[in-house]
Design a protein around this motif. Structure first.
Motif, PDB file in Angstrom:
ATOM      1  N   ASP A  56       0.859  -1.189   0.000  1.00  0.00           N
ATOM      2  CA  ASP A  56       0.000   0.000   0.000  1.00  0.00           C
ATOM      3  C   ASP A  56       0.895   1.239   0.000  1.00  0.00           C
ATOM      4  O   ASP A  56       1.796   1.359   0.826  1.00  0.00           O
ATOM      5  N   LEU A  57       0.649   2.138  -0.935  1.00  0.00           N
ATOM      6  CA  LEU A  57       1.460   3.351  -1.028  1.00  0.00           C
ATOM      7  C   LEU A  57       1.155   4.261   0.162  1.00  0.00           C
ATOM      8  O   LEU A  57       0.008   4.356   0.597  1.00  0.00           O
ATOM      9  N   ASP A  58       2.173   4.934   0.644  1.00  0.00           N
ATOM     10  CA  ASP A  58       1.987   5.872   1.753  1.00  0.00           C
ATOM     11  C   ASP A  58       1.398   7.177   1.212  1.00  0.00           C
ATOM     12  O   ASP A  58       1.917   7.712   0.226  1.00  0.00           O
ATOM     13  N   ALA A  59       0.364   7.659   1.879  1.00  0.00           N
ATOM     14  CA  ALA A  59      -0.264   8.943   1.505  1.00  0.00           C
ATOM     15  C   ALA A  59      -0.205   9.167  -0.013  1.00  0.00           C
ATOM     16  O   ALA A  59       0.406  10.113  -0.497  1.00  0.00           O
ATOM     17  N   ASP A  92      -3.995   2.289  -5.060  1.00  0.00           N
ATOM     18  CA  ASP A  92      -2.659   2.292  -4.454  1.00  0.00           C
ATOM     19  C   ASP A  92      -2.348   1.035  -3.649  1.00  0.00           C
ATOM     20  O   ASP A  92      -1.491   1.043  -2.780  1.00  0.00           O
ATOM     21  N   LYS A  96       3.613   1.763   9.101  1.00  0.00           N
ATOM     22  CA  LYS A  96       3.629   2.832   8.094  1.00  0.00           C
ATOM     23  C   LYS A  96       4.343   4.055   8.649  1.00  0.00           C
ATOM     24  O   LYS A  96       4.286   4.286   9.832  1.00  0.00           O
TER      25      LYS A  96
HETATM   26 CA    CA Z   1      -2.218   4.194   0.888  1.00  0.00          CA
END
Ligand code: CA
Ligand code: CTP
Ligand code: CA
Length: 637
Positions: free
Chosen positions: A37-40, A155, A281
């Motif tokens: 999962d991509l951060d922000a 994402d 995260k």
């Molecule tokens: Ca994300």
């Protein structure tokens, strides 16, 4: 160069050794699944695009609301539901980037200086493009021959890594076989591990957080040896650690090539990988050792488990007064089945023990694309209507052209949906052929359809959408096409992405209360609704059509709409308040399809999922006909 499968050296005798190791891993190892999962995410896309320093607090703005908040801004207490004013109060030097928009005359979305809800329409194109690039990197490391990548949202992805990991392990030993007496040395190295009753020792590298073990030392000295408390033993750990090194490579490639950080979870199934991916995260990866699963799950609220966040979870809570996962351990499979129904009971029994057999599945491309705009206040003149048809026409043109370049397909139908006090209706016409199509021509066709409906009935116009349908034939040679493979069946993930909207009038809720509303930019995987329906919103596909339509995911097609969501399974648009019930519905459907589910997932070949080293066969009673409980799930829909 990405090394997906691992190469066995062509030394005499290595074939036999490869076979032996692979066979051993199949029967002694477990499945390995990744969740990324991509951060922000949107915030990172804007940070990279604008060259913003890493520590600069930044928010992505849509009208007066925030739809993404980077980690430096989160450190100042800013959250997604803050308004622009609240964010400014918390952090005066915050940087806001408004999402790209179309205004009249734009042939593609741009970052306008001062976009206005009344005249502009938002676009998610930059995030779709970033997403496509990320996925193509992941797929480079997880080639379709040996693994499966599943897009779970714009994402997020799952990847089935079992076969790739096992091949890497095989390759490691076969590499020893290079050189004189190589095969003897390779065999000896392997047997030293195979014959060790405790299994191989595993040293967890400094880049992986491991549930239940102390955090890696922060010294940054790469040569420092692994502290004893970060060493474990066993074949499943050995596989997970091998996966962790691959996942580190994937994350570094995304970082180096695109500039984005992401977080990842590695576990023995999708449910566990997803549960741990957000534990550390941002920019960290977390592994869940099979031996640590039960301890990890013990105090977890069981509603965190996928499919237990909604109605089914409430039912379980009411039935057992349970809160945490361990509260449910005292019930036998039969007890849960008696109370909850054969399939849900059995599923729950497994889930609370970390057992889950969902496959990682490739998804098909969406077959429709939608651009929609809701109006507050309603549009009262045909002049204004024409303005919006122009904007929507050019947006559809932009996206269909982008899709053509990636996938070589073109739409067959153009569907206009209008909502006014006296009208809630769709009309369909042929989509302009590619060589004579532009946004003005699309808008002109839409206007003709409004005229044939009667202009008077269309006003005051509350909502208008244009959809391009019939995007069949994934003969794509571009990157996007490669993400989606043969398998069409999908097990959707029901994370936060549920907030996205496909269609349906969703201008209710918080954003609106803030004087901030959304537009939509939507792809519909379930083409049937669009092409034939006279009222998109009233279409209620039968269960049969759910099976038949094999929905693809509706990713990256929408804009921030916190109070509504699009089901990534079937493409239906519903209010957020209906989400859990709807997910229960799919959950029930999945259970009814259990007989079809292969435990162990693609490439594992182990015939059973496992936790804590215990192999489990598919429990009896998990396949077959729907019981009363299931029937009631279906009825709800
Ligand atoms: Ca994300
Ligand atoms: N998004 C959105 N509306 C929501 C949820 C998410 O528009 N209700 C968008 C966000 O802008 C976000 C992207 O979808 O950047 C991915 O969402 P999510 O993974 O939930 O959050 P992130 O912003 O990526 O943050 P995190 O680091 O917590 O994953
Ligand atoms: Ca996400």
């Amino acid at each position: 160069m990405a090394t997906g499968g691992g190469q066995a050296a062509a030394q005499p005798g290595t074939a036999a050794l490869s076979k032996r190791i692979a066979g051993f891993l199949r029967s002694n190892g477990s499945r390995v699944v990744l969740h990324v999962d991509l951060d922000a995410f949107y915030a990172q896309v804007e940070m990279v695009r604008t060259g913003s320093p890493e520590d600069q607090p930044l928010c992505v703005q849509q009208w007066q609301g925030l739809i993404a908040v980077n980690y430096p801004a989160r450190a100042k207490g800013i959250k997604r539901h803050c308004t622009v004013q609240e964010a400014l109060a918390l952090c005066p030097d915050i940087k806001f980037v408004h999402v790209a928009t179309y205004s009249k005359g734009d042939h593609e979305a741009r970052y306008h200086e001062d976009p206005k809800y009344a005249t502009h329409k938002v676009s998610l194109k930059p995030y779709r493009q970033a997403s496509a690039r990320i996925f193509s990197i992941i797929e480079r490391f997880v080639p379709p021959a040996h693994g499966v990548v599943e897009r779970a949202s714009i994402d997020e992805a799952y990847a089935e890594l079992t076969e790739i990991v096992n091949r890497r392990i095989v390759a490691k030993f076969c590499a020893i076989a290079d050189g004189p007496n190589g095969i003897e040395r390779a065999t000896a190295a392997w047997e030293a591990l195979e014959y060790d009753e405790d299994g191989p020792e595993v040293e967890w590298g400094p880049d992986t957080c491991v549930v239940g073990l102390p955090d890696p030392p922060k010294t940054g000295d790469e040569n420092e040896s692994t502290p004893p408390e970060r060493r474990t033993r066993g074949w499943q750990d050995y596989q997970l650690a091998e996966a962790a090194s691959l996942v580190l490579d994937i994350r570094q490639a995304i970082r180096n090539e695109l500039g984005y950080t992401c977080s990842a979870g590695i576990g023995s199934n999708k449910m566990l990988a997803k549960l741990v991916s957000a534990l550390n995260k941002p920019a960290k990866q977390t592994a869940l050792r099979t031996g640590a699963v039960l301890e990890f799950m013990r105090d977890l609220p069981f509603t965190k488990i996928r499919n237990l966040g909604g109605k089914f979870g409430e039912e379980v809570e009411a039935a057992y007064g349970a809160k945490n996962v361990s509260d449910l351990w005292k019930y036998s499979r039969e007890q849960l089945q008696t109370r909850l129904g054969a399939q849900p009971g059995s599923w729950l029994y497994d889930a609370v023990r970390g057992v889950n057999s969902d496959e990682v599945v490739r998804r098909n491309m969406a077959q429709t694309m939608m651009a929609a705009k809701s109006f507050r206040p309603s549009v009262t003149s045909m002049e204004e209507v024409k303005h919006w048809l122009d904007v929507l026409g050019w947006e559809i043109h932009d996206r269909i052209t982008e899709d053509f370049e990636a996938n070589g397909r073109w739409a067959k139908t153009l569907v206009l949906h209008l909502k006014s006090p006296s009208l809630d209706k769709s009309r369909t016409c042929a989509f302009p052929p590619r060589h004579m199509c532009d946004g003005d021509i699309i808008a002109a066709r839409a206007l003709e359809m409004i005229k044939s409906e009667g202009e008077a009935k269309a006003l005051p116009l509350m909502r208008c959408s244009l959809s391009a349908g019939g995007l069949f034939g994934d003969k794509g040679n571009g990157t996007i096409a490669r993400f989606f493979g043969k398998k069409m069946d999908a097990t959707a993930d029901s994370g936060k992405e549920g907030a996205h909207v496909l269609e349906g009038d969703a201008d209710v809720g918080r954003l609106e209360a803030d004087g901030c509303e959304q537009d939509e930019d939507t792809d519909n995987p379930d083409n049937k609704n669009i092409a034939t329906s006279s009222d998109l919103n009233s279409t209620s596909p039968s269960i049969k059509s759910f099976f038949a339509s094999k929905p693809a995911i509706a990713i990256e097609e929408t804009e921030e709409v916190p109070e509504s969501f699009t089901c990534s399974r079937c493409g239906k648009s519903l209010l957020k308040s209906q989400q859990s019930e709807h997910e229960d519905y799919h959950f029930a459907l999945d259970l009814s399809k259990e007989s079809r589910v292969v435990l162990g997932g693609a490439g594992s070949g182990s015939g059973g999922s496992s936790v804590a080293g215990v192999k489990r066969k598919q429990p009896p009673g998990r396949s077959g006909t729907s019981d009363k409980k299931l029937t009631s799930f279906f009825k709800r829909e």
